[in-house]
Structure formats: structure tokens, C-alpha cells
Design a protein around this motif. Structure first.
Motif, PDB file in Angstrom:
ATOM      1  N   THR A 274       0.933  -1.177   0.003  1.00  0.00           N
ATOM      2  CA  THR A 274       0.142  -0.110   0.088  1.00  0.00           C
ATOM      3  C   THR A 274       0.819   1.042   0.032  1.00  0.00           C
ATOM      4  O   THR A 274       0.410   2.270  -0.494  1.00  0.00           O
ATOM      5  CB  THR A 274      -0.975   0.147   1.143  1.00  0.00           C
ATOM      6  N   ARG A 275       1.955   1.153   0.728  1.00  0.00           N
ATOM      7  CA  ARG A 275       3.083   2.359   0.698  1.00  0.00           C
ATOM      8  C   ARG A 275       3.654   2.562  -0.646  1.00  0.00           C
ATOM      9  O   ARG A 275       4.269   1.829  -1.251  1.00  0.00           O
ATOM     10  CB  ARG A 275       3.941   2.123   1.781  1.00  0.00           C
ATOM     11  N   SER A 276       3.510   3.755  -1.120  1.00  0.00           N
ATOM     12  CA  SER A 276       4.392   4.117  -2.406  1.00  0.00           C
ATOM     13  C   SER A 276       5.682   4.620  -2.010  1.00  0.00           C
ATOM     14  O   SER A 276       5.771   5.680  -1.386  1.00  0.00           O
ATOM     15  CB  SER A 276       3.447   5.163  -3.153  1.00  0.00           C
ATOM     16  N   PHE A 277       6.633   4.048  -2.452  1.00  0.00           N
ATOM     17  CA  PHE A 277       8.167   4.470  -2.313  1.00  0.00           C
ATOM     18  C   PHE A 277       8.642   5.443  -3.434  1.00  0.00           C
ATOM     19  O   PHE A 277       8.419   5.280  -4.570  1.00  0.00           O
ATOM     20  CB  PHE A 277       9.042   3.249  -2.211  1.00  0.00           C
ATOM     21  N   GLU A 278       9.542   6.705  -2.943  1.00  0.00           N
ATOM     22  CA  GLU A 278      10.301   7.138  -3.955  1.00  0.00           C
ATOM     23  C   GLU A 278      11.677   7.052  -3.493  1.00  0.00           C
ATOM     24  O   GLU A 278      12.075   6.505  -2.396  1.00  0.00           O
ATOM     25  CB  GLU A 278       9.933   8.796  -3.704  1.00  0.00           C
ATOM     26  N   LEU A 279      12.679   7.371  -4.476  1.00  0.00           N
ATOM     27  CA  LEU A 279      14.072   7.518  -4.418  1.00  0.00           C
ATOM     28  C   LEU A 279      14.563   8.085  -2.862  1.00  0.00           C
ATOM     29  O   LEU A 279      15.382   7.521  -2.102  1.00  0.00           O
ATOM     30  CB  LEU A 279      14.980   8.132  -5.495  1.00  0.00           C
ATOM     31  N   SER A 280      13.767   9.258  -2.728  1.00  0.00           N
ATOM     32  CA  SER A 280      14.309  10.015  -1.175  1.00  0.00           C
ATOM     33  C   SER A 280      13.896   8.944  -0.148  1.00  0.00           C
ATOM     34  O   SER A 280      14.608   9.220   1.155  1.00  0.00           O
ATOM     35  CB  SER A 280      13.358  11.316  -1.263  1.00  0.00           C
TER      36      SER A 280
END
Length: 371
Positions: free
Chosen positions: A29-35
Motif C-alpha cells: 500500500t505504501r508508495s516509495f520514492e528514491l528519497s
């Protein structure tokens, strides 16, 4: 769950998995970004899914995002280059990184180009670097291979790097690579990796002197190369992409041996290429040789029955002029009746019947086209 340890040795051995990588893999459910992965970049890079995530994100990443994660990569760059998943992250940085990041990664290669070229994953990084860095950096890299060209050519990984040098580095800068092939062209053409390298030279090196030297060596061994399991690819390459006079020279060397060559596993592919790329007169010459000098058409009969020669006859039926087509087809039909009376294997009869279908289909097409 072990706590995250930034030492790459621990992480490569898989003894530690941080809760972040764990969450990334399990929390859909969690959307990850590079940061979000700052502090965990190396660990993500050496994980199958983590590596894929970084690769995808780098394609569209902002300068700010790249700048955030790049400092974590550099201290571990060389370990990542030879890692099954990490090498892709390095490649993506070469491709999508900023100019300064590319230059810094390229400097990490210094003194290590040869061992990386011979390594399964490292050779991919070297190839990618050669594609994207500037000529000066290319030169620094290529210079490290000097003295080991043949070792690389004969290596299952290194040969790809030599091919990439020939494709991407200006010719005048890699003359030492090309020169090392002089006197070795036939030997290399009969090698599983060497034959690919020679084909790249034929494709990319338009220097007249180089071409002359390479072609002269090939021309001295046309018949042998045509029958070789690797050399045949080099001859096919010249027939397909070479100059008309090179094509003619090859065909005239094979003339007189076409029937024998057609019945040989590798050379039969070469004969097919002669038929496909030869001029009308050359084709006529080859067809005449296949028909033979008597009504029995012994050469054609032998080829019809042969598992390899059969394909050559099919090719003849596809490419010959209308007059030859009718003639050859009528001869094949005569011999088919004779074949059926003998105890030849069924497969031979069905093979010849297939030839007749090929020919008649073409005649049908031609007549419908004419009307």
C-alpha cells in the motif's frame, strides 16, 4: 530481524535485511520514492526488487533525487559493478546520471577495466560506460586493455567489450586493437567469440587499408571458412553486407564445389546466401552447376535427397528466374517418380514433394500476378 548494517559485505551475504527493505517488499500500500531509501541505497541495489525499483526511478528522477542517492553508491561502486543486481544500478547511473556523476563513476573504473571486462556483470558495466562517456574517458578505458586484446576476444565476457570498443570508439583511437587481428583473421573467424569480433570489424572499420588486410586473409580461406561452424558466419556476413566485388570473389571461389558445399551443414547456409545476394549471372552459374551436364541431373538429385542440400534447392526455387523455375521444377518431378519406385525413406519423398509445392506456389503466384 537484524539491524541495518551499512557494510556491503554483510549486506551482500544477506545476513542483514533492514526493516525498510522488508517493508518495501511486503507493504504493497505504501508508495516509495528514491528519497525514501536514503541510507539504504546499496542494500536496495543488491536486492532483486530493490535494484529494479532504483532502475525504474532513475529513468525519470530529478537532479535532486539523483544527488541524494549517488553519494551512497560511489564508495561501493566497484563491488556493485560485479553484483548480479547491483550492476544494473551502475549502468542506469551511466545512462541517466548527471555528467559529473558519469565522470565520477568512470574514474572508479581506472585500473580495473581488464578484470571488470572479464567478469560476467562487470563486462556489462564497461560496455555501458563505453557507450556514454566522452572520447577522452573512452581512451583511458581502452588503454587498459592494451596487451590483453586476444585474451579478451577469446573470453566469453571480454569479447563483448572488444565488440563495443569497435562499435563506439573512433577508429583512429583503437588501431592497436584492429592491428592485433592482422595475421589472425582466419584463426579468429573459426572461434566462437572471435567470429563475432571479426564481423564487427567488417561492419564498423571503413579504413581502406584495414579492410584490405582483413578481406585478403578471409579470401585466402573461403572454402575452409564456409564449412566451419563459426567461420561460415563471417563468409555469410561478407556475402550479405560486403562490396559487390567481394561477393563475386567468394562466389567464384565456391563455384565448382557448390554441390559438395550444399550437402555440408554449415556451408549449405553459405550457398543459400550466395543465391540470395548474388547477381543474376552468378545465380545462373550456380543453378547451372546444380543441374549438371546430363539429363540425369545427378547433382540436383543428390541435393534433393540431402537433409541440407534440400534447403538449398528450396532457395533456388524461391529466387531463380521464371525460365529456370519451370526447368528445375520439371526435372524435380521426373526424379520424384523415380524416387517413389525405390525404397528411399518416406522423409525424402515428402521433402521433394514439399519442393514441388514451393515451386508451384511460385508459378501460381507469378501467373496470377501476370494476369
Amino acid at each position: 530481524m537484524g539491524t541495518w548494517n551499512s557494510d556491503i559485505g554483510s549486506n551482500v551475504n544477506g545476513r542483514y535485511m533492514s526493516s525498510l527493505l522488508d517493508e518495501f517488499k511486503n507493504n504493497k500500500t505504501r508508495s516509495f520514492e528514491l528519497s525514501d531509501i536514503v541510507g539504504h541505497v546499496v542494500e536496495f541495489s543488491t536486492d532483486q526488487y530493490g535494484s529494479r525499483f532504483i532502475q525504474q526511478k532513475l529513468e525519470t528522477a530529478t537532479v535532486e533525487e539523483k544527488t541524494k542517492i549517488f553519494p551512497e553508491i560511489i564508495p561501493h561502486a566497484r563491488t556493485l559493478m560485479t553484483d548480479v543486481f547491483g550492476n544494473y544500478v551502475i549502468q542506469k547511473f551511466f545512462e541517466h546520471g548527471m555528467e559529473s556523476q558519469r565522470a565520477e563513476l568512470a574514474s572508479q573504473l581506472t585500473g580495473h577495466v581488464l578484470p571488470l571486462s572479464l567478469q560476467m556483470y562487470g563486462c556489462r558495466v564497461i560496455q555501458k560506460a563505453l557507450e556514454v562517456v566522452d572520447v577522452d574517458q573512452q581512451m583511458q578505458m581502452v588503454a587498459e586493455l592494451d596487451g590483453s586484446i586476444m585474451k579478451c576476444v577469446r573470453d566469453q565476457n571480454g569479447n563483448h567489450v572488444i565488440q563495443k570498443c569497435i562499435e563506439c570508439v573512433p577508429q583512429d583511437r583503437i588501431q592497436f586493437i584492429i592491428s592485433s587481428f592482422y595475421g589472425q583473421v582466419v584463426v579468429l573467424s573459426t572461434h566462437p567469440y572471435g567470429c563475432r569480433v571479426i564481423q564487427r570489424v567488417l561492419e564498423y572499420c571503413d579504413d581502406i587499408k584495414t579492410q584490405q588486410i582483413i578481406m585478403d586473409e578471409i579470401m585466402q580461406s573461403v572454402c575452409m571458412l564456409a564449412q566451419d561452424q563459426y567461420g561460415n558466419y563471417v563468409i555469410q556476413h561478407v556475402l550479405e553486407h560486403g562490396k559487390p566485388e567481394e561477393r563475386s570473389a567468394i562466389i567464384s571461389q565456391l563455384a565448382g564445389q557448390i554441390v559438395k558445399m550444399s550437402q555440408q551443414k554449415f556451408a549449405s547456409n553459405v550457398v543459400e546466401k550466395c543465391l540470395t545476394f548474388g547477381g543474376p549471372e552468378q545465380r545462373q552459374l550456380l543453378v547451372k552447376e546444380m543441374l549438371g551436364s546430363t539429363d540425369e541431373n545427378e547433382p540436383l538429385q543428390a541435393m534433393m535427397k540431402d537433409p541440407y542440400g534440400n534447403y538449398v534447392v528450396q532457395k533456388v526455387l524461391e529466387i531463380c528466374d521464371d525460365q529456370s523455375l519451370e526447368l528445375i521444377l520439371s526435372r524435380i518431378k521426373v526424379h520424384l517418380d523415380a524416387l517413389k519406385r525405390y525404397t528411399y525413406g518416406k522423409h525424402i519423398v515428402s521433402r521433394v514433394e514439399k519442393l514441388i509445392v514451393t515451386g508451384e506456389r511460385r508459378i501460381g503466384f507469378l501467373s496470377s500476378f501476370a494476369s
